[in-house]
Enzyme design. Structure first.
Site, PDB file in Angstrom:
ATOM      1  N   ASP A  41      13.819 -10.028  -3.704  1.00 42.42           N
ATOM      2  CA  ASP A  41      12.652  -9.252  -3.288  1.00 42.42           C
ATOM      3  C   ASP A  41      11.445  -9.890  -3.954  1.00 42.42           C
ATOM      4  OD1 ASP A  41      10.616  -7.464  -2.874  1.00 42.42           O
ATOM      5  OD2 ASP A  41      11.616  -5.745  -3.801  1.00 42.42           O
ATOM      6  N   LYS A  69       1.078 -12.661  -3.588  1.00 40.58           N
ATOM      7  CA  LYS A  69       1.594 -12.371  -2.238  1.00 40.58           C
ATOM      8  C   LYS A  69       0.466 -12.017  -1.266  1.00 40.58           C
ATOM      9  CE  LYS A  69       5.280  -9.506  -0.209  1.00 40.58           C
ATOM     10  NZ  LYS A  69       6.330  -8.544  -0.605  1.00 40.58           N
ATOM     11  N   GLU A 109      11.602  -6.130   4.597  1.00 37.80           N
ATOM     12  CA  GLU A 109      11.857  -5.256   3.447  1.00 37.80           C
ATOM     13  C   GLU A 109      12.398  -3.876   3.837  1.00 37.80           C
ATOM     14  OE1 GLU A 109       8.129  -5.651   1.400  1.00 37.80           O
ATOM     15  OE2 GLU A 109       8.594  -7.712   0.845  1.00 37.80           O
ATOM     16  N   ASP A 129       7.619   2.316   3.300  1.00 34.16           N
ATOM     17  CA  ASP A 129       7.657   1.323   2.224  1.00 34.16           C
ATOM     18  C   ASP A 129       6.232   0.980   1.776  1.00 34.16           C
ATOM     19  OD1 ASP A 129       7.923  -0.883   0.593  1.00 34.16           O
ATOM     20  OD2 ASP A 129       9.152  -2.047   1.975  1.00 34.16           O
TER      21      ASP A 129
END
Lengths: 177, 622
Positions: free
Chosen positions: B25, B87, B184, B206
């Protein structure tokens, strides 16, 4: 590159060729077949095998997509029988139908411009009702009477309705954001 | 084409050999690595027993690179060279990134992409992410005691093609074999669904450090089917910190802070946010390098008021996702919460109100994605057991299209189509004698090209001159199981072809990746040519072995003539492996592929028929 095209979408899933389709049966067959060919089953194997798997999984997804919705399924059935559903035919759409379509479209535009969500939802329900009626008509024309010209006419009506449905969806989306 | 492991496609060729595979992850705030050990997914820890690695990379003046907690501790001291939340920059241009003005980095833009100038030179977000992945790979190899077969890397479901490609490049750069890019929320659904034996419609909400995803899945008898996904790739826990940070600046009545002090205050903001999850009140105290002192108290109510718009902002994509799935909130059986930011009570309340039920929080929202990725990695690496007979069907999050006349977008593949998928669209020339056509590939939902993301531009040249409208140019899109796009264009009359794997506009070019690999310490001294040769040799041997196995098993499907053609192609490739150049070996593999196309098709067909027949037999038994 040879993806097995000898089979049509119905044969791929072991289903009879007809407009009326058992949705649950289609779902089950799709999962069985995709379970055999999906790239996740081949991720640890050679590149050649991965490539074959991707081609087949792509083909299986396409077949499922086409058979799942009545409009694309009806178009596909006509194509299998050598009829191009999109081709302008000499049997023009009836003036009543076209007039009705114009009225629908205006109603959608009015509701969108004045931001009437409730009104859009009413229209949406009415169009769903119309689509259901067309669905029965297609079953009658394609499965019982094998009347391809009638089938084509109904498919084109269905195209109008689908477009209208998209317009309503877009309007609702625009009003929400 | 090939040589399929038809009977038990997922079974590895050497059944007793367990292949080492991990799920990673790669998060905005924290990253994790997990694996399946004795049938159970576990997160791997560092020497001090921590499984979460802060996604922070520091480039030091002495040439060393720090990753994780060490780098994080230095962020206020050395903000310019300490990259947090990288990210957010993956596959992005500067204008796509929120709050750049308050970030302490020395940005520059190269080929439309964000780069960072550090004490160790210009770094791309891909390189920074690769540092994080390298450390996780190292942790995994030490912990598992061997080299990894491969890794599943998770990405936000709403990541576009450029962001996915950038993530895959980062993994390649870190020396990882990417088995799959996995969304994800889908990873979380796997971990949750397998753990709870769930059936029905589930929503995965999420909210991570920098991204928000919502996915609606149908779970049924071993099938995880994503019905729709939506989200916001620039909305996450970081934005809650930022609101708090702005409030602090406003209240503290200090001079505009230096980069160091700003970072210090941002850290206090995050701590205060986390504290407010359990406490009604949090105090913020910071001694700044400027000599000023900030001392404030914030109540949970104040925090909720200032961040409620962010929570509301997540509900737009939730509504859109449900509409795309053709469902209402009442159809959803359970809502799984993923990502550290879903710990905030007002986020949970908003989700509960929307769906009319309490969300599910029984799995650790920080770990569930890595665990799901590990389960998927284990299966993809070939460790599939009888219990792992499940199928994952995911979708593409954003529509793909082409620019047409007047700057309008013609959609070729619509969002939420199940992948892999291929679609083609025919175009024609609009001028007499036109010999080239520009192809512009875009991604997004809007009608105007200028409102969508540009993925690639390329040209089909050498079209024979014809009158306008006579040429037929077919543009084909293929999206693979990673959600990555490749595009090919062909003039149907002449067969002139041009194709592109979509990456030029964003991401790194293949040459850049190759150069970086060459320069990387891990591959120092290794000649690229030797590496390419070895790779092709390995691939050729795998292809030969697979073909041999297929022939042994299903040779009966072939006529003598067909068999001979395959034997010849095999003999030729076997010969090339020992003596030829990488390009020649590659050609040999392709020849073998063509020779076995028909054989592979028959075998695939056979397995499908067996599967369908098996199902009917089962039904009769019942």
């Amino acid at each position: 590159m040879v993806v097995d095209l000898r089979k049509n979408h119905y044969e791929l899933f072991g289903l009879p060729v007809s407009f009326r389709i058992d949705g649950a049966e289609l779902d089950r067959a799709y999962r069985e077949v995709q379970g055999q060919v999906h790239p996740d089953r081949f991720a640890h194997l050679s590149d050649l095998e991965k490539r074959v798997s991707m081609q087949w999984a792509t083909r299986v997804n396409e077949a499922y997509r086409v058979l799942r919705t009545p409009l694309s399924r009806a178009c596909y059935l006509l194509e299998l029988q050598g009829v191009d559903p999109a081709l302008e035919s000499n049997t023009a759409m009836s003036p009543e139908f076209l007039m009705e379509q114009m009225e629908w479209r205006e109603a959608v535009a009015d509701a969108r411009d004045s931001g009437e969500v409730a009104e859009l939802e009413v229209l949406q329900r009415r169009i769903r009702g119309e689509a259901k009626a067309l669905d029965s008509g297609l079953e009658d024309a394609l499965d019982r009477r094998h009347a391809l010209e009638d089938g084509r006419d109904l498919v084109r009506r269905m195209m109008f309705l689908t477009k209208l449905q998209h317009e309503i969806d877009n309007a609702l989306e625009a009003l929400e954001s | 084409m090939a040589l399929l492991q038809i009977a038990e496609p997922g079974e590895s060729t050497a059944p007793h050999q367990h292949r080492l595979a991990v799920g990673i992850d790669l998060g905005t705030t924290n990253s994790l690595v997990a694996t399946v050990r004795n049938g159970i997914a576990v997160c791997l820890q560092d020497a001090s027993g921590r499984s979460m690695l802060p996604s922070v990379v520091r480039y030091r003046a002495d040439g060393q690179v720090d990753v994780g907690a060490v780098a994080q501790a230095a962020q206020a001291k050395d903000p310019r060279n300490t990259i947090v939340s990288v990210k957010r920059f993956m596959g992005r241009g500067l204008k796509d990134v929120a709050h750049v003005e308050t970030m302490p980095y020395d940005f520059l833009v190269q080929d439309g992409m964000v780069r960072l100038r550090t004490v160790q030179g210009v770094k791309s977000p891909v390189e920074v992410s690769a540092e994080i992945l390298k450390l996780l790979r190292q942790r995994a190899e030490e912990s598992l005691g061997g080299a990894l077969t491969g890794a599943v890397i998770t990405v936000p479901a709403y990541f576009d093609d450029a962001q996915r490609q950038a993530t895959k490049d980062a993994a390649t750069l870190a020396g990882l074999n990417v088995l799959r890019l996995l969304n994800e929320p889908t990873a979380a659904a796997i971990a949750y669904g397998l753990d709870n034996g769930s059936e029905g419609i589930y929503a995965i909400y999420d909210l991570g450090g920098g991204t928000f995803d919502i996915s609606i899945l149908k779970l049924s008898r071993g099938v995880f089917e994503v019905l729709a996904t939506s989200g916001d790739v620039a909305l996450g826990g970081d934005d809650f910190d930022h609101r708090l940070f702005c409030w602090m600046l406003d209240k503290a009545l200090i001079a505009p802070p230096s980069a160091e002090d700003a970072r210090r205050l941002a850290m206090r903001a995050r701590e205060a946010k986390e504290s407010l999850t359990v406490n009604e009140e949090a105090s913020v105290v910071a001694d700044l390098a400027s000599g000023e002192r900030v001392s404030l108290v914030i109540s949970r109510d104040e925090f909720v008021t200032m961040t409620q718009p962010l929570v509301q902002k997540t509900l737009g994509p939730v509504r859109k996702c449900l509409r795309d799935a053709g469902l209402g909130p009442e159809d959803v059986k359970g809502v799984v919460m993923v990502g550290g930011a879903t710990r905030m009570p007002h986020v949970q309340r908003a989700v509960a109100d929307f769906f009319g039920q309490e969300p599910l929080t029984n799995l650790d929202p920080d770990k569930v994605v890595a665990l799901g990725a590990a389960i998927q990695a284990n299966v993809l690496a070939g460790n599939r057991t009888a219990d792992d007979d499940w199928l994952l069907l995911d979708v593409i999050p954003l529509s793909l299209g082409l620019e047409t006349m007047g700057g309008l977008v013609e959609k070729v593949i619509s969002r939420n189509s199940t992948i892999p998928i291929a679609r083609a669209q025919d175009f024609t020339t609009f001028k007499d004698g036109q010999t080239a056509m520009a192809i512009h590939v875009v991604q997004g939902e809007r009608e105007l090209v200028s409102d969508c993301r540009s993925l690639a531009r390329f040209e089909l040249r050498g079209i024979p001159p014809m009158v306008a409208g006579a040429a037929r140019i077919r543009v084909s899109f293929q999206v693979d199981a990673d959600g990555l796009l490749s595009v090919a264009a062909r003039e149907l009359g002449s067969g002139i072809e041009a194709s592109v794997v979509v990456k030029p506009s964003y991401g790194l070019t293949d040459e850049e990746v190759a150069t970086m690999l060459r320069e990387g310490y891990e591959h120092a001294g290794e000649d690229m040519q030797a590496r390419a040769l070895r790779e092709q040799q390995v691939e050729a041997r795998r292809a030969l072995e697979a073909t041999q196995q297929a022939l042994t098993k299903d040779g009966g499907l072939l006529s003598a003539i067909e068999r001979e053609a395959i034997d010849q192609a095999m003999a030729m490739l076997a010969n090339l492996v020992e003596t030829a150049s990488p390009a020649e070996i590659k050609g040999g593999i392709e020849t073998l592929g063509r020779a076995t196309d028909e054989f592979a098709a028959r075998r695939m067909d056979q397995s499908i028929r067996a599967a369908l027949a098996g199902r009917k037999v089962d039904e009769i038994k019942v």
